[in-house]
Design a protein around this motif. Structure first.
Motif, PDB file in Angstrom:
ATOM      1  N   SER A 149      24.178  54.673  49.869  1.00  0.00           N
ATOM      2  CA  SER A 149      23.800  55.804  50.719  1.00  0.00           C
ATOM      3  C   SER A 149      22.844  56.710  49.943  1.00  0.00           C
ATOM      4  N   VAL A 150      22.065  57.488  50.682  1.00  0.00           N
ATOM      5  CA  VAL A 150      21.095  58.402  50.088  1.00  0.00           C
ATOM      6  C   VAL A 150      21.218  59.753  50.788  1.00  0.00           C
ATOM      7  N   GLU A 151      21.426  60.799  49.996  1.00  0.00           N
ATOM      8  CA  GLU A 151      21.546  62.152  50.528  1.00  0.00           C
ATOM      9  C   GLU A 151      20.182  62.843  50.549  1.00  0.00           C
ATOM     10  N   ARG A 152      20.084  63.911  51.319  1.00  0.00           N
ATOM     11  CA  ARG A 152      18.879  64.740  51.287  1.00  0.00           C
ATOM     12  C   ARG A 152      18.692  65.285  49.868  1.00  0.00           C
ATOM     13  N   GLY A 153      17.469  65.261  49.384  1.00  0.00           N
ATOM     14  CA  GLY A 153      17.179  65.746  48.043  1.00  0.00           C
ATOM     15  C   GLY A 153      17.214  64.665  46.978  1.00  0.00           C
ATOM     16  N   GLU A 154      17.643  63.457  47.347  1.00  0.00           N
ATOM     17  CA  GLU A 154      17.682  62.355  46.387  1.00  0.00           C
ATOM     18  C   GLU A 154      16.413  61.510  46.476  1.00  0.00           C
ATOM     19  N   VAL A 155      15.938  61.061  45.313  1.00  0.00           N
ATOM     20  CA  VAL A 155      14.888  60.052  45.239  1.00  0.00           C
ATOM     21  C   VAL A 155      15.515  58.848  44.547  1.00  0.00           C
ATOM     22  N   VAL A 156      15.731  57.794  45.297  1.00  0.00           N
ATOM     23  CA  VAL A 156      16.434  56.619  44.783  1.00  0.00           C
ATOM     24  C   VAL A 156      15.414  55.528  44.461  1.00  0.00           C
ATOM     25  N   ARG A 201       7.656  64.366  43.882  1.00  0.00           N
ATOM     26  CA  ARG A 201       8.519  65.431  43.346  1.00  0.00           C
ATOM     27  C   ARG A 201       8.445  66.684  44.205  1.00  0.00           C
ATOM     28  N   ALA A 202       7.240  66.983  44.714  1.00  0.00           N
ATOM     29  CA  ALA A 202       7.053  68.211  45.485  1.00  0.00           C
ATOM     30  C   ALA A 202       7.808  68.189  46.805  1.00  0.00           C
ATOM     31  N   ILE A 203       7.929  67.017  47.427  1.00  0.00           N
ATOM     32  CA  ILE A 203       8.569  66.934  48.736  1.00  0.00           C
ATOM     33  C   ILE A 203      10.023  66.463  48.656  1.00  0.00           C
ATOM     34  N   ALA A 204      10.473  66.094  47.458  1.00  0.00           N
ATOM     35  CA  ALA A 204      11.782  65.448  47.318  1.00  0.00           C
ATOM     36  C   ALA A 204      12.945  66.337  47.751  1.00  0.00           C
ATOM     37  N   GLU A 238       8.220  54.820  36.292  1.00  0.00           N
ATOM     38  CA  GLU A 238       8.201  55.571  37.543  1.00  0.00           C
ATOM     39  C   GLU A 238       9.603  56.058  37.902  1.00  0.00           C
ATOM     40  N   VAL A 239      10.584  55.212  37.649  1.00  0.00           N
ATOM     41  CA  VAL A 239      11.972  55.581  37.932  1.00  0.00           C
ATOM     42  C   VAL A 239      12.376  56.780  37.081  1.00  0.00           C
ATOM     43  N   GLU A 240      12.062  56.731  35.795  1.00  0.00           N
ATOM     44  CA  GLU A 240      12.391  57.848  34.916  1.00  0.00           C
ATOM     45  C   GLU A 240      11.636  59.106  35.308  1.00  0.00           C
ATOM     46  N   THR A 242      16.080  60.366  40.985  1.00  0.00           N
ATOM     47  CA  THR A 242      17.357  60.963  40.598  1.00  0.00           C
ATOM     48  C   THR A 242      18.448  59.913  40.461  1.00  0.00           C
ATOM     49  N   ARG A 243      18.198  58.727  41.031  1.00  0.00           N
ATOM     50  CA  ARG A 243      19.154  57.630  40.979  1.00  0.00           C
ATOM     51  C   ARG A 243      18.401  56.319  40.953  1.00  0.00           C
ATOM     52  N   ALA A 244      19.025  55.292  40.413  1.00  0.00           N
ATOM     53  CA  ALA A 244      18.406  53.970  40.398  1.00  0.00           C
ATOM     54  C   ALA A 244      19.420  52.936  40.866  1.00  0.00           C
ATOM     55  N   ILE A 245      18.982  52.091  41.778  1.00  0.00           N
ATOM     56  CA  ILE A 245      19.784  50.955  42.231  1.00  0.00           C
ATOM     57  C   ILE A 245      19.087  49.696  41.761  1.00  0.00           C
ATOM     58  N   ILE A 246      19.818  48.853  41.050  1.00  0.00           N
ATOM     59  CA  ILE A 246      19.257  47.591  40.570  1.00  0.00           C
ATOM     60  C   ILE A 246      19.853  46.463  41.396  1.00  0.00           C
ATOM     61  N   ILE A 247      18.971  45.645  41.957  1.00  0.00           N
ATOM     62  CA  ILE A 247      19.393  44.543  42.818  1.00  0.00           C
ATOM     63  C   ILE A 247      18.829  43.250  42.244  1.00  0.00           C
ATOM     64  N   ALA A 248      19.594  42.191  42.314  1.00  0.00           N
ATOM     65  CA  ALA A 248      19.133  40.859  41.910  1.00  0.00           C
ATOM     66  C   ALA A 248      19.891  39.827  42.738  1.00  0.00           C
ATOM     67  N   ARG A 249      19.179  38.766  43.118  1.00  0.00           N
ATOM     68  CA  ARG A 249      19.777  37.705  43.929  1.00  0.00           C
ATOM     69  C   ARG A 249      20.467  38.266  45.173  1.00  0.00           C
ATOM     70  N   GLY A 250      19.884  39.332  45.711  1.00  0.00           N
ATOM     71  CA  GLY A 250      20.363  39.897  46.966  1.00  0.00           C
ATOM     72  C   GLY A 250      21.566  40.802  46.862  1.00  0.00           C
TER      73      GLY A 250
END
Length: 312
Positions: A25-32, A178-181, A195-197, A201-209
């Motif tokens: 899930s992603v909340e308002r104010g988060e950049v995932v 950043r300005a609109i986040a 770019e993530v750093e 504000t959060r990072a999701i790592i996905i592999a093989r679905g």
């Protein structure tokens, strides 16, 4: 209520399970940041969230609207930059943005206001009258981002937003995100770890679905073995002795020379089990009167975390 809710989302293409019960899930104010190797299922997941691709299982909700049963409502609330930023190449930039504004239901005055703002923020004035097919990859990307932001959506899904941009343009794009986040929920698919750093504000790592990690960049870095490393700078003619002394310190796992220049040598020291060893290393060098030019904790490297998680 989260702005974006992804619940056991799955997609199968014949005998290939491209996305396998992905949930987040992603909340308002988060950049995932949505990370993964090529073929991990990132773009497929984003296409399902935006309603461009039908899920095989599970669902996604945007501001409470289910993408399966209320696809139009979901798409009205999303700004989407697809992979490759496709557009109508025979249209001019201005005509394309006008077209998108009408599709998004913006009235004349509001449409002109938003187009003007996007042209200014994304530096499109010099190409406003040119056909999109004649533009560089970087300008095509900026046009794609302009159309995603045109209706000022609360939710942004950006697939490789800085692909094709030069370093200055990448910096400007990160500043824009950043300005609109603060007022939006943003998902950024990228393979550029810096770019993530820089913006996430959060990072999701996905592999093989499958989702393998979901944490802040700082938390991810703290789990990397290299995150607890220290860097020691000593005189080059004393570096062998320094390396031998450091190797005898309790809980030191490895000591390696990583560079020598201008009479100084740099050593990287890694402790076992993620232990903090900086105090002990400094103490042993001081006890043997070995001058230290610099002694610092080394920041973890997100690429090391990425490899650890996706290759295990």
């Amino acid at each position: 209520m989260a702005m974006i809710e992804v619940d056991a989302l799955s997609r199968r293409f014949r005998d290939v399970q491209a996305v396998d019960e992905v949930s987040f899930s992603v909340e308002r104010g988060e950049v995932v940041g949505f990370l993964g190797p090529n073929g991990a299922g990132k773009s497929t997941t984003m296409k399902m969230i935006t309603g461009f691709l039908e899920p095989s299982g599970g669902t996604a909700r945007v501001e409470g609207f289910d993408v399966r049963s209320h696809r139009r409502a979901v798409q009205a609330r999303i700004g989407y930059l697809p992979e490759g930023a496709p557009a109508y190449g025979d249209m001019s930039v201005g005509a394309f943005l006008e077209f998108v504004g009408r599709l998004r239901g913006l009235d004349g005055a509001r449409r002109r206001e938003r187009i003007g703002e996007m042209v200014h923020r994304l530096h499109l004035a010099d190409v406003y009258g040119r056909r999109i097919e004649t533009l560089s990859k970087g300008f095509k990307r900026r046009v794609g981002i302009a159309q995603a932001l045109l209706h000022d959506p609360d939710v942004l899904i950006l697939d490789e937003p800085t692909d094709g941009l030069d370093p200055n343009q990448k910096f400007e794009m990160r500043e824009l995100i950043r300005a609109i986040a603060g007022e939006k929920a943003i998902v950024v698919s990228t393979h550029i770890l810096e770019e993530v750093e820089a913006v996430c504000t959060r990072a999701i790592i996905i592999a093989r679905g499958r989702v393998l990690a979901d944490a802040t960049p700082t938390d991810l870095l703290s789990h990397a073995g290299i995150a607890q490393a220290i860097e020691v700078t000593v005189a080059a003619d004393a570096h062998d002795r320094a390396r031998d002394l450091i190797a005898q310190v309790a809980h030191v796992r490895t000591v390696e020379t990583i560079g020598a220049v201008n009479g100084l040598a740099r050593l990287r020291v890694v402790g076992d089990g993620g232990r903090q060893i900086v105090t002990a290393v400094g103490a042993v060098l001081h006890a043997h009167d070995l001058p230290v030019e610099d002694l610092r904790m080394e920041r973890g490297r997100l690429d090391a975390v990425f490899r650890q998680i996706t290759q295990r």
